[in-house]
Design a protein around this motif. Structure first.
Motif, PDB file in Angstrom:
ATOM      1  N   ASN A  85     -60.308  -1.972  10.271  1.00  0.00           N
ATOM      2  CA  ASN A  85     -61.145  -1.213   9.236  1.00  0.00           C
ATOM      3  C   ASN A  85     -60.712   0.140   8.981  1.00  0.00           C
ATOM      4  N   SER A  86     -60.093   0.759  10.097  1.00  0.00           N
ATOM      5  CA  SER A  86     -59.585   2.191   9.857  1.00  0.00           C
ATOM      6  C   SER A  86     -58.361   2.283  10.518  1.00  0.00           C
ATOM      7  N   VAL A  87     -57.498   3.255   9.985  1.00  0.00           N
ATOM      8  CA  VAL A  87     -56.261   3.297  10.522  1.00  0.00           C
ATOM      9  C   VAL A  87     -55.871   5.028  10.752  1.00  0.00           C
ATOM     10  N   VAL A  88     -55.111   5.110  11.515  1.00  0.00           N
ATOM     11  CA  VAL A  88     -54.714   6.681  11.645  1.00  0.00           C
ATOM     12  C   VAL A  88     -53.354   6.860  11.207  1.00  0.00           C
ATOM     13  N   LEU A  89     -53.039   7.587  10.317  1.00  0.00           N
ATOM     14  CA  LEU A  89     -51.672   8.045   9.751  1.00  0.00           C
ATOM     15  C   LEU A  89     -51.507   9.593   9.417  1.00  0.00           C
ATOM     16  N   GLU A  90     -50.376   9.786   9.405  1.00  0.00           N
ATOM     17  CA  GLU A  90     -49.864  11.122   9.380  1.00  0.00           C
ATOM     18  C   GLU A  90     -49.644  11.455   7.729  1.00  0.00           C
ATOM     19  N   ILE A  91     -49.804  12.607   7.356  1.00  0.00           N
ATOM     20  CA  ILE A  91     -49.844  13.085   5.989  1.00  0.00           C
ATOM     21  C   ILE A  91     -48.325  13.689   5.987  1.00  0.00           C
ATOM     22  N   THR A  92     -47.563  13.213   5.065  1.00  0.00           N
ATOM     23  CA  THR A  92     -46.191  13.705   4.668  1.00  0.00           C
ATOM     24  C   THR A  92     -46.040  14.694   3.450  1.00  0.00           C
TER      25      THR A  92
ATOM     26  N   ILE B 146     -50.135  12.037   0.146  1.00  0.00           N
ATOM     27  CA  ILE B 146     -49.401  10.876   0.459  1.00  0.00           C
ATOM     28  C   ILE B 146     -49.241  10.692   2.039  1.00  0.00           C
ATOM     29  N   LEU B 147     -49.470   9.437   2.625  1.00  0.00           N
ATOM     30  CA  LEU B 147     -49.235   9.196   3.995  1.00  0.00           C
ATOM     31  C   LEU B 147     -47.975   8.755   4.229  1.00  0.00           C
ATOM     32  N   GLU B 148     -47.655   8.490   5.498  1.00  0.00           N
ATOM     33  CA  GLU B 148     -46.422   8.237   6.122  1.00  0.00           C
ATOM     34  C   GLU B 148     -45.989   6.955   5.757  1.00  0.00           C
ATOM     35  N   THR B 149     -47.004   6.065   5.175  1.00  0.00           N
ATOM     36  CA  THR B 149     -46.584   4.749   4.847  1.00  0.00           C
ATOM     37  C   THR B 149     -46.108   4.600   3.440  1.00  0.00           C
ATOM     38  N   GLY B 150     -46.494   5.683   2.756  1.00  0.00           N
ATOM     39  CA  GLY B 150     -46.357   5.798   1.264  1.00  0.00           C
ATOM     40  C   GLY B 150     -47.538   5.615   0.299  1.00  0.00           C
ATOM     41  N   ALA B 151     -48.715   5.267   1.147  1.00  0.00           N
ATOM     42  CA  ALA B 151     -50.004   5.218   0.563  1.00  0.00           C
ATOM     43  C   ALA B 151     -50.572   6.465   0.028  1.00  0.00           C
ATOM     44  N   GLN B 152     -51.287   6.623  -1.123  1.00  0.00           N
ATOM     45  CA  GLN B 152     -51.808   7.828  -1.548  1.00  0.00           C
ATOM     46  C   GLN B 152     -53.360   7.662  -1.717  1.00  0.00           C
ATOM     47  N   VAL B 153     -53.808   8.644  -0.905  1.00  0.00           N
ATOM     48  CA  VAL B 153     -55.501   8.917  -0.668  1.00  0.00           C
ATOM     49  C   VAL B 153     -55.985  10.389  -1.143  1.00  0.00           C
ATOM     50  N   MET B 154     -57.223  10.204  -1.442  1.00  0.00           N
ATOM     51  CA  MET B 154     -57.987  11.723  -1.623  1.00  0.00           C
ATOM     52  C   MET B 154     -58.576  12.342  -0.330  1.00  0.00           C
ATOM     53  N   VAL B 155     -57.851  13.644  -0.235  1.00  0.00           N
ATOM     54  CA  VAL B 155     -58.492  14.246   0.908  1.00  0.00           C
ATOM     55  C   VAL B 155     -59.171  15.664   0.656  1.00  0.00           C
ATOM     56  N   PRO B 156     -59.874  16.115   1.583  1.00  0.00           N
ATOM     57  CA  PRO B 156     -60.308  17.370   1.265  1.00  0.00           C
ATOM     58  C   PRO B 156     -59.439  18.636   1.140  1.00  0.00           C
TER      59      PRO B 156
ATOM     60  N   GLY C 169     -48.553  17.137   7.886  1.00  0.00           N
ATOM     61  CA  GLY C 169     -48.345  16.902   9.278  1.00  0.00           C
ATOM     62  C   GLY C 169     -49.695  16.644  10.144  1.00  0.00           C
ATOM     63  N   GLU C 170     -51.038  16.801   9.467  1.00  0.00           N
ATOM     64  CA  GLU C 170     -52.156  16.158  10.450  1.00  0.00           C
ATOM     65  C   GLU C 170     -52.287  14.587  10.225  1.00  0.00           C
ATOM     66  N   LYS C 171     -52.885  14.240  11.359  1.00  0.00           N
ATOM     67  CA  LYS C 171     -53.288  12.833  11.405  1.00  0.00           C
ATOM     68  C   LYS C 171     -54.625  12.765  10.922  1.00  0.00           C
TER      69      LYS C 171
ATOM     70  N   SER D 196     -60.858   5.440   1.708  1.00  0.00           N
ATOM     71  CA  SER D 196     -61.526   6.583   1.775  1.00  0.00           C
ATOM     72  C   SER D 196     -60.846   7.562   2.996  1.00  0.00           C
ATOM     73  N   TYR D 197     -61.135   8.697   2.983  1.00  0.00           N
ATOM     74  CA  TYR D 197     -60.718   9.526   4.008  1.00  0.00           C
ATOM     75  C   TYR D 197     -62.085   9.509   5.003  1.00  0.00           C
ATOM     76  N   LEU D 198     -61.830   9.392   6.275  1.00  0.00           N
ATOM     77  CA  LEU D 198     -62.729   9.411   7.197  1.00  0.00           C
ATOM     78  C   LEU D 198     -62.821  10.742   8.040  1.00  0.00           C
ATOM     79  N   GLY D 199     -62.039  11.470   8.390  1.00  0.00           N
ATOM     80  CA  GLY D 199     -61.848  12.520   9.078  1.00  0.00           C
ATOM     81  C   GLY D 199     -60.454  12.773   9.814  1.00  0.00           C
ATOM     82  N   ARG D 200     -60.531  13.930  10.427  1.00  0.00           N
ATOM     83  CA  ARG D 200     -59.305  14.249  11.292  1.00  0.00           C
ATOM     84  C   ARG D 200     -59.361  13.520  12.284  1.00  0.00           C
ATOM     85  N   GLU D 201     -57.779  13.332  12.940  1.00  0.00           N
ATOM     86  CA  GLU D 201     -57.753  12.530  14.193  1.00  0.00           C
ATOM     87  C   GLU D 201     -57.126  13.234  15.317  1.00  0.00           C
TER      88      GLU D 201
END
Length: 185
Positions: A127-134, A153-163, A169-171, A180-185
């Motif tokens: 349901n949720s994954v932790v990925l790094e922002i590139t 854009i995340l390390e897998t190439g996906a694009q999401v909206m973040v605050p 470099g943040e996960k 959807s964005y759930l929070g920092r990891e």
């Protein structure tokens, strides 16, 4: 067999030789006549949706789905390779078979591979994954959590909206069901 009275969102049934998943259901009890269940069904193999009405209490065969935990080991061209961690058997699937969930798939990630009659239907991600922002616009002093959002854009190439305060470099934790964005990891 499952009764139409027991339909819930996510229940899988067999109709016309294929597997359908209940997306929406509504029990209707009109003033005149007998009760019925109005459903919206999605074909698991093709992705088509159809609306179908069942009489209350009508029984239909429930799909016998087998879920197996497998690990995504690597990508070879257009194919994704998954390995059964118990038998070390490898299964190859195309990106098309995996669908839009491929944008969150990372090497060494464990997923559920759903089979029906020895045919692979789908890959279920956690349901949720932790990925790094590139890639994203830099954060500026004064950006708050309640402010706006920006694309990242995340390390897998996906694009999401973040605050606005999130930087490269943040996960971050992403909900794979609604992107959807759930929070920092």
């Amino acid at each position: 067999m499952i009764s139409s009275n027991d339909f819930r969102t996510g229940v899988s049934i067999e109709l016309d030789g294929s597997v359908w998943r209940v997306v929406e259901f509504l029990h209707v009890k009109p003033g005149k006549g007998s009760a019925f269940v109005r459903t919206k069904l999605k074909n698991v193999q093709t992705g088509n949706t159809v609306e179908k009405t069942f009489r209350a209490g009508e029984t239909v065969p429930q799909a016998n789905l087998e879920k197996k935990v497998m690990q995504h080991t690597y990508r070879e061209g257009e194919d994704l390779v998954f390995m059964d961690m118990e038998t070390f058997e490898e299964v190859r699937m195309s990106e098309e078979q995996v669908g839009d969930r491929v944008k969150y798939l990372k090497e060494e990630m464990e997923v559920n591979v759903v089979r029906w009659n020895e045919q692979i239907l789908e890959v279920e991600l956690p349901n949720s994954v932790v990925l790094e922002i590139t890639e994203t616009d830099p954060g500026v002093k004064g950006d708050t959590a309640t402010g706006g959002t920006k694309p990242a854009i995340l390390e897998t190439g996906a694009q999401v909206m973040v605050p606005l305060f999130i930087s490269i470099g943040e996960k971050i934790k992403i909900d794979t069901r609604n992107d959807s964005y759930l929070g920092r990891e």
